[in-house]
Design a protein around this motif. Sequence first.
Motif, PDB file in Angstrom:
ATOM      1  N   THR A 192     123.858 -20.833  26.109  1.00 44.39           N
ATOM      2  CA  THR A 192     125.022 -21.133  26.937  1.00 44.39           C
ATOM      3  C   THR A 192     125.577 -22.535  26.684  1.00 44.39           C
ATOM      4  O   THR A 192     126.614 -22.880  27.238  1.00 44.39           O
ATOM      5  N   ASP A 193     124.903 -23.347  25.872  1.00 42.31           N
ATOM      6  CA  ASP A 193     125.433 -24.661  25.534  1.00 42.31           C
ATOM      7  C   ASP A 193     125.517 -24.807  24.016  1.00 42.31           C
ATOM      8  O   ASP A 193     124.853 -24.094  23.264  1.00 42.31           O
ATOM      9  N   PHE A 194     126.353 -25.728  23.563  1.00 39.01           N
ATOM     10  CA  PHE A 194     126.660 -25.851  22.140  1.00 39.01           C
ATOM     11  C   PHE A 194     125.426 -26.239  21.324  1.00 39.01           C
ATOM     12  O   PHE A 194     125.202 -25.710  20.228  1.00 39.01           O
ATOM     13  N   ARG A 195     124.641 -27.147  21.832  1.00 33.29           N
ATOM     14  CA  ARG A 195     123.474 -27.612  21.084  1.00 33.29           C
ATOM     15  C   ARG A 195     122.498 -26.468  20.816  1.00 33.29           C
ATOM     16  O   ARG A 195     121.996 -26.322  19.691  1.00 33.29           O
ATOM     17  N   ARG A 225     132.854 -24.696  29.369  1.00 34.42           N
ATOM     18  CA  ARG A 225     133.264 -24.619  30.765  1.00 34.42           C
ATOM     19  C   ARG A 225     132.064 -24.885  31.675  1.00 34.42           C
ATOM     20  O   ARG A 225     130.918 -24.698  31.264  1.00 34.42           O
ATOM     21  N   PRO A 226     132.313 -25.309  32.924  1.00 34.36           N
ATOM     22  CA  PRO A 226     131.185 -25.478  33.853  1.00 34.36           C
ATOM     23  C   PRO A 226     130.540 -24.136  34.176  1.00 34.36           C
ATOM     24  O   PRO A 226     131.221 -23.121  34.288  1.00 34.36           O
ATOM     25  N   ILE A 227     129.232 -24.124  34.289  1.00 37.47           N
ATOM     26  CA  ILE A 227     128.484 -22.917  34.616  1.00 37.47           C
ATOM     27  C   ILE A 227     127.814 -23.119  35.971  1.00 37.47           C
ATOM     28  O   ILE A 227     127.055 -24.064  36.163  1.00 37.47           O
ATOM     29  N   TYR A 228     128.119 -22.232  36.902  1.00 30.55           N
ATOM     30  CA  TYR A 228     127.603 -22.379  38.262  1.00 30.55           C
ATOM     31  C   TYR A 228     126.383 -21.515  38.524  1.00 30.55           C
ATOM     32  O   TYR A 228     125.670 -21.719  39.495  1.00 30.55           O
ATOM     33  N   ARG A 229     126.157 -20.508  37.685  1.00 34.10           N
ATOM     34  CA  ARG A 229     125.016 -19.623  37.891  1.00 34.10           C
ATOM     35  C   ARG A 229     123.916 -19.934  36.891  1.00 34.10           C
ATOM     36  O   ARG A 229     124.184 -20.144  35.715  1.00 34.10           O
TER      37      ARG A 229
END
Length: 520
Positions: free
Chosen positions: A78-81, A280-284
Motif C-alpha cells: 500500500t506504500d511506494f517503498r 492518498r491517505p489510508i484510513y483503514r
Amino acid sequence: MTNEQDFFSREINVLNNSSGSAVYTGSNTLILRKAIDEVGGFPTDTVTEDFELGVLINSHGYESMSTLEPMASGLTPTDFRSMLNQRTRWARGVVRSFYNVHILTNKNLTLPQRLTFLNSYLYWWSFLRRLLYIFAPVIFVLSGIKVVDANFWLLMFLWAPAYFLLHHSLSVASGNIRTERWGEIQETVLAPYLFIPVLLETIGIKEKKFKVTNKDSSSNKFQLLYALPYILLWILVFVSIIKFNYGKFGSEIMYGSVITFWLLTHLFNLTFAIFICIRRPIYRKFERFKLNTECLIKQKGRKFKLKTNDVSESGISVRSNHPIYLDPNLLVTVVIGRKQYQAKFKCDLIRVAFENNTWTYAFKIVKFKKKSFNEYLQIIYDGFNNYLTTERDQWLTAWDVLLINISKRFSFGKGSKKINHQNSDSADFYPNVSVDESAEVNHVSAKMTNFSFDFLVLKFEDSIDDFKDHERIICHDVIFKSNHVSKYGVNSYRFDISNLKKLSKQNHFKELIRKWGIVF
C-alpha cells in the motif's frame, strides 16, 4: 494506478495457458507434491523461487494453468517503498532464474514455453527503454545532440502509424482492463528504480537477501524522498518544452510537433508518477471484502440472525431490515459461517447508520481464539473481493483521472478529513428512528420526530428559548429525562436522554419502542 498484477493474471497469464506454462507467481497456487520432489524442491539460488520452480516443473513435462475465475484473494503493498522493494525483487529474481535454468537453450522446454519465459525476462528491460524515451527529446532540446536522426515526414510515415496502432491493438486485446497509456505510466513509475538492479543482476551481481514485502497500511514518512527523481525529470521536461517552442511560429511548430508531443507525454506520465509516489491517505488498517452471508449476533441472551455487508481482519459490518437496540457498553458475540468455515469472536459496537433502506451495524473485533481467527481468515480471503472493479471505465480517461487527482490533492483538506463516527451526528451507537408521536414538555405540546435511545427530537409550533438542561418529556405515559437541550432545526430541539437505564426496565417504554419498529 491500474494494477498491472491484475492485468498480468487475468490477461497475460491466462494466454500463457496455450503453451501449458502459466507463470507461477507464488500466491494461491496448487502444485503436485510429486512434481516439486522431481525437480529437487524449491530452488534457493534466486529471490523468486516461485518463478524458477514453475520453469523447472514445466521442463520436467508438467503443464501449469491459470484460472479465469479468481479462487482466492491476497494483499498487495500500500506504500511506494514496499511496492518498489517487491518489484525490485521480482526483477532481479526473474533475471537470475532466466540464467539459472538456461531458458533459451533448455531442450526440455518447448519453443512456446521458451517464448513465454523470454517474454517474462524482456519485460524487466522495458524500464531502461522507458528512460531512453524520456531522455531522448530532453537531450536533443537542451544539448542539440540527436539521439534519433530522422526528419518530420519520416516520423509521420514510420513512427506515427506504429504508435497509434500499438495503442489501438492493446485497447482491443486487453479486455478493457488497461490501456497503453496506463502501461506508459507504469513504466515511468518504475523505470528510475529498476533499470540498475536489472543491469546488476545481468552482470552477475546478485541479490542474496530475500526481503519480505510489507503489505500493511502504515505510512512511510520518507515517502516524498522517492518522488525526487520524478520531480527532477519533470523539471527537465518542462524546461525542454518551454525552450523548444519559445519563439516558434507556423510551420516551425508543426515540424517540431513530434518532439513537443513526446515531451508533453512524458510530463503527463511524470505528474502521475509524483502523485503515485506520494499516495492518498489510508484510513483503514485492513482491506475490506464485500461478503453477503448469514451471521448470528448475540448480547445478554438475545440473538439476531443478520446478513453481513463486508468483513476485514479488524472488523465486520452487518445489516438488518429493522432497527435493533444493542448496548454499546457491552461486548457483542458474532458467529459467522461461510462454506466449510465458521468463526466466533467478540466485538465492540462502533457505529449504527441507516443506509440504502437498511440498518447497518459496524463492529470492531476485540477478542479472538486462534482457531477461530484462522477460520475467519479463510472466510475473508477464500474467494474474490467484490468491492474491486473488474473492468476499466471506458468513459474515464487518464486525463480525467489526472484532473480528479489534482482536484482532490489541492483542495486544501476540504472534504478529505477522516470522520470520527463516534462523535458525528451522522452516525451513532444507536439507531436514529423517525417517529410521529405527540409529546409534552412543561405543559407545551410538541411532535416527537426522532428517537435514538440517547436523544430524542421534538418539533414545536413556535420557537422556544427558555428550555433548561434538565427537562421532563412525557410521551404515552413514558417519562424521558433530559440533561441537555440543543437546537436541531427550525422550531426543533434535541433532548439528550439521561434515564435510559431506568427506562429499559419499564414495560411501557418497551411497548412504545416496539411500536416504532425497534427490536429491543
